[in-house]
Design an enzyme around this catalytic site. Structure first.
Site, PDB file in Angstrom:
ATOM      1  N   ARG A 188      27.295  -5.786 -24.256  1.00 45.88           N
ATOM      2  CA  ARG A 188      28.502  -6.402 -24.823  1.00 45.88           C
ATOM      3  C   ARG A 188      29.731  -5.578 -24.451  1.00 45.88           C
ATOM      4  O   ARG A 188      30.811  -6.113 -24.213  1.00 45.88           O
ATOM      5  CB  ARG A 188      28.364  -6.528 -26.347  1.00 45.88           C
ATOM      6  N   CYS A 239      28.642  -0.574 -27.522  1.00 48.79           N
ATOM      7  CA  CYS A 239      28.027  -1.584 -28.402  1.00 48.79           C
ATOM      8  C   CYS A 239      26.678  -1.034 -28.871  1.00 48.79           C
ATOM      9  O   CYS A 239      26.635  -0.009 -29.546  1.00 48.79           O
ATOM     10  CB  CYS A 239      27.912  -2.937 -27.719  1.00 48.79           C
TER      11      CYS A 239
END
Lengths: 153, 291
Positions: free
Chosen positions: B249, B244
């Site tokens: 994430r 990410c």
């Protein structure tokens, strides 16, 4: 060095500056808890209202400004959406209290380098930068108010 | 165990609110909150929970790296964790940072790890107990792990470049605008210092959010399988890298692929776009998905 800040804000900065990081956190939570009462009261009328959701903030923020026509003292109210981070909520309450009564041009001149003295080294990180966002929004409203004042002269 | 959990490849890796509420005083469990909001824990947390900060506790704050095995041993001892402790992680932002902390614990070989499905938002929405009293568990002894298992679940720049060149599965979990190179920051977030936008050539865009319901819980096994196995075409045994911007994430996606779908070779490229997008001569693609 807090001489360039409005007196109320300077007092708050000096108070935080003297605290160890753990106590800074505790006092930031106290301010964050107060942020829910920073919004407009039922009978208040404002010169300017700026409510919007910007890309750089996680939720909608509303800034309301009333300037006393005689003394030119400004009074800010701020509403925050539920997803706004705790540190930003704390800074909102600090700014509403610290800038209350300041003239719009004083608000416009407030430097942002006092923020790290309030939040301390532990909490300053890239994703906490929205602590500056509220001050930017308040300055933006103060600038609009000053422009209108100039046009009316 | 709920029927939703039982369908996952490793249902033991998830707990729900009723289960955790019934185990708040379980001495074999340590509940750990890990957040993006740096003060959220202070405003109210699960009774008995400690806070582990992704930056202050888990990262080396001089080099861009994680703490050493000795540092990990100290963190665990400070928060009352032993090698036998089951650590249940939860947090804000649909468990991004909880998944990141869980992944970091796995780097040090701590395998007794679980996530609270839905994280802190769901726990609070369900009206479960919250306290501001900070937990101070008794200090424990956590032997220094012999190694940090970087090679197993962590990818570096060179690994990701090799993956790109050899057309192996690369998953970009950022927002579509970041993937296409239209923006160099996450929507609703400040700029985090990336000079170039785009994606790693060959990476497929599968935003992390596709794996989560609106309440922050994970989607069902069938829904996840449809996203990753059917649409994306991941096969058992695939060597997969997810990335990410800074690795949080993609930790969420790493958890989904590893624990919920059962892929055995998944690595998180924690350097992610803040390394790739700043690296001189790193190849970059822009625009839509490769066909």
């Amino acid at each position: 060095m807090t001489s360039s800040l409005p007196p109320s804000l300077a007092d708050i900065v000096d108070f935080f500056d003297a605290l160890p990081d753990d106590e800074k956190r505790e006092n930031l939570i106290v301010y964050a808890d107060q942020s829910s009462s920073c919004g407009p009261q039922a009978s208040e009328v404002f010169d300017l209202e700026d409510v919007r959701k910007d890309e750089e903030c996680t939720d909608k923020v509303g800034v309301f400004l009333r300037v006393d026509p005689v003394t030119r003292q400004s009074h800010f109210r701020v509403t925050l959406g539920p997803h706004v981070q705790t540190l930003t909520r704390a800074m909102t309450a600090i700014l509403c209290k610290g800038l209350d009564g300041a003239k719009p041009e004083t608000v416009l001149d407030v430097p942002q380098d006092f923020v790290p003295r309030i939040v301390g080294g532990q909490l300053v990180r890239l994703r906490s930068q929205t602590v500056y966002y509220i001050l930017t929004r308040m300055k933006s409203v103060a600038k609009v108010w000053l422009n209108r004042e100039r046009q009316q002269m | 165990m709920t029927s939703k959990f039982s369908a996952y490849a490793h249902p033991e890796a998830l707990v729900d609110g009723p289960w955790l509420q019934a185990h708040l005083d379980d001495p074999t469990i340590r509940i750990v909150e890990s957040n993006e909001d740096v003060l959220l824990y202070d405003t109210g947390h699960l009774p008995g929970a400690v806070q582990i900060d992704w930056r202050g506790d888990l990262q080396d704050n001089t080099e861009r790296d994680y703490i050493s095995p000795a540092g990990f041993s100290e963190v665990c001892a400070r928060y009352g964790i032993t090698p036998e402790t089951t650590v249940v992680f939860y947090g804000d932002k649909s468990n991004w940072w909880a998944a990141y902390a869980l992944w970091a614990f796995r780097l040090f070989g701590h395998t007794r790890v679980r996530l609270l499905d839905g994280g802190s938002a769901k726990w609070k929405a369900e009206g479960r107990p919250i306290t501001r009293e900070k937990s101070k568990p008794a200090r424990t002894v956590y032997p220094v792990p012999a190694v940090r298992h970087d090679a197993e679940i962590r990818a570096f720049f060179d690994d990701t470049l090799a993956h790109s060149r050899s057309h192996q599965p690369l998953i970009d979990v950022r927002s579509p605008g970041e993937y296409r190179g239209e923006i160099t920051h996450m929507p609703e977030y400040p700029q985090e210092g990336v000079l170039r936008g785009g994606h790693v050539p060959g990476a497929r865009s599968v935003p992390w959010k596709l794996a989560a319901n609106d309440d922050g819980t994970f989607k069902s096994f069938d829904e996840l399988r449809a996203i990753y196995s059917e649409s994306l075409g991941l096969k058992p045994g695939d060597d997969i890298i997810a990335y990410c911007r800074i690795g949080e994430r993609s930790s969420h996606t790493w958890f989904v692929l590893t624990y919920l779908l059962g892929y055995s070779r998944v690595r998180n490229y924690d350097g992610s776009w803040t390394e790739w997008g700043n690296r001189v001569r790193a190849p970059i693609a822009k625009g839509e998905q490769p066909r």
